[in-house]
Scaffold this active site. Structure first.
Site, PDB file in Angstrom:
ATOM      1  N   GLU A  40      -7.481  -7.760  12.262  1.00  0.00           N
ATOM      2  CA  GLU A  40      -6.318  -6.878  12.130  1.00  0.00           C
ATOM      3  C   GLU A  40      -6.622  -5.790  11.099  1.00  0.00           C
ATOM      4  O   GLU A  40      -7.332  -6.018  10.122  1.00  0.00           O
ATOM      5  CB  GLU A  40      -5.130  -7.721  11.641  1.00  0.00           C
ATOM      6  CG  GLU A  40      -3.864  -6.936  11.323  1.00  0.00           C
ATOM      7  CD  GLU A  40      -2.791  -7.801  10.663  1.00  0.00           C
ATOM      8  OE1 GLU A  40      -1.622  -7.411  10.704  1.00  0.00           O
ATOM      9  OE2 GLU A  40      -3.127  -8.878  10.111  1.00  0.00           O
ATOM     10  N   LYS A 112       2.360  -5.231  17.243  1.00  0.00           N
ATOM     11  CA  LYS A 112       2.804  -6.455  16.578  1.00  0.00           C
ATOM     12  C   LYS A 112       4.319  -6.582  16.567  1.00  0.00           C
ATOM     13  O   LYS A 112       5.031  -5.686  16.110  1.00  0.00           O
ATOM     14  CB  LYS A 112       2.255  -6.467  15.144  1.00  0.00           C
ATOM     15  CG  LYS A 112       2.464  -7.779  14.387  1.00  0.00           C
ATOM     16  CD  LYS A 112       1.786  -7.671  13.032  1.00  0.00           C
ATOM     17  CE  LYS A 112       1.933  -8.945  12.214  1.00  0.00           C
ATOM     18  NZ  LYS A 112       1.310  -8.795  10.878  1.00  0.00           N
ATOM     19  N   CYS A 149      -1.854 -12.079  13.504  1.00  0.00           N
ATOM     20  CA  CYS A 149      -1.565 -12.642  12.186  1.00  0.00           C
ATOM     21  C   CYS A 149      -0.240 -13.413  12.121  1.00  0.00           C
ATOM     22  O   CYS A 149      -0.155 -14.533  12.613  1.00  0.00           O
ATOM     23  CB  CYS A 149      -1.616 -11.506  11.156  1.00  0.00           C
ATOM     24  SG  CYS A 149      -1.892 -12.046   9.450  1.00  0.00           S
TER      25      CYS A 149
END
Length: 263
Positions: A40, A112, A149
């Site tokens: 990321e 995300k 994440c």
């Protein structure tokens, strides 16, 4: 399908990061993977708290994506990597994962969904959340679900990805260090693999801020390749036959009594 997970730390110097990605991909492809997964925010690191990454963000036809596409075509390898993508909010871009095919074509982009507003940090002050929808891409005949994440802490997303056909989760991350955080990281990666009888492919940033511990986990929850805290990469095969055999022996997905739709 052979996959390499690459572990390193980015900075806010985008040109230096592009050079770093170029070197890392060249190193990783020597092991013959069909997919290289980078962490990321490898395009540029997060700003310090109270700062902004808005000025660092790029469009999907910008320099960073151009570098990935060139590397993919040059080496004949697919690449997944994280970047900050411009949004309608100049100050708060998207935290985006890109999937590039081995011919250099853009296969998909995942923005995300779950922003890291936890443990005293507020990612939503810097970034805009993406649409609540699973993103699955196909590479070398395997269907890969993309997550980033903090998404790991929300099992609803992994279920939505499996229901969309995912056979492996690709999880680039910049998992912040801290008390018990490394334990959370490894536990959640393993849990997502076991509960979904699915491979998990995790490439993390390391260094002073982030925990590293990149790894590839099979559908039984076994880490078949891993990197510790240092820079480097790990390579492992993921197998459709192994996946099918695991799901035959442990048909937990078939045995579900209810499903939860995204909201």
């Amino acid at each position: 399908m052979k996959i390499a997970v690459v572990q390193t730390a980015s900075t806010q110097d985008k040109a230096a990061n592009r050079d770093l990605v170029t070197r890392l991909v060249a190193d990783a492809v020597r092991s013959g993977p069909e997919l290289v997964v980078l962490p990321e925010a490898i395009m540029a690191d997060f700003a310090t708290e109270g700062g902004s990454v808005g000025e660092l963000a790029e469009p999907l036809d910008g320099e960073f994506v151009g570098t990935l596409r060139k590397l993919a075509a040059e080496h004949g390898v697919a690449i997944v990597a994280g970047m900050f993508e411009r949004s309608c909010d100049e100050v708060r871009p998207y935290n985006t994962l890109l999937a590039v095919g081995s011919d250099g074509d853009l296969l998909g982009a995942y923005r995300k969904i779950h922003l890291y507003d936890a443990f005293g940090y507020r990612e939503s002050d810097q970034l805009t959340s993406g649409e609540v929808a699973p993103v699955v891409v196909e590479i070398a005949g395997m269907k890969l679900g993309l997550m980033t994440c903090y998404d790991l802490r929300f099992p609803e997303l992994s279920r939505a990805l499996v229901d969309a056909g995912a056979e492996a989760f690709v999880v680039p991350a910049a998992w912040v260090r801290g008390p018990l955080k490394e334990h959370h990281w490894t536990t959640l990666l393993t849990a997502r693999a076991i509960e979904n009888t699915c491979y998990v492919v995790a490439a993390a940033q390391n260094g002073k801020k982030y925990c590293g511990l990149s790894q590839i986990i099979d559908p039984q929850g076994i880490a078949v390749a891993a990197v510790g805290e240092a820079d480097g990469f790990a390579v492992a095969e993921i197998s459709a036959d192994r996946l099918a055999e695991t799901r035959r022996r442990n048909p937990s997905l078939l045995n579900r009594r209810f499903t939860v739709a995204p909201r």
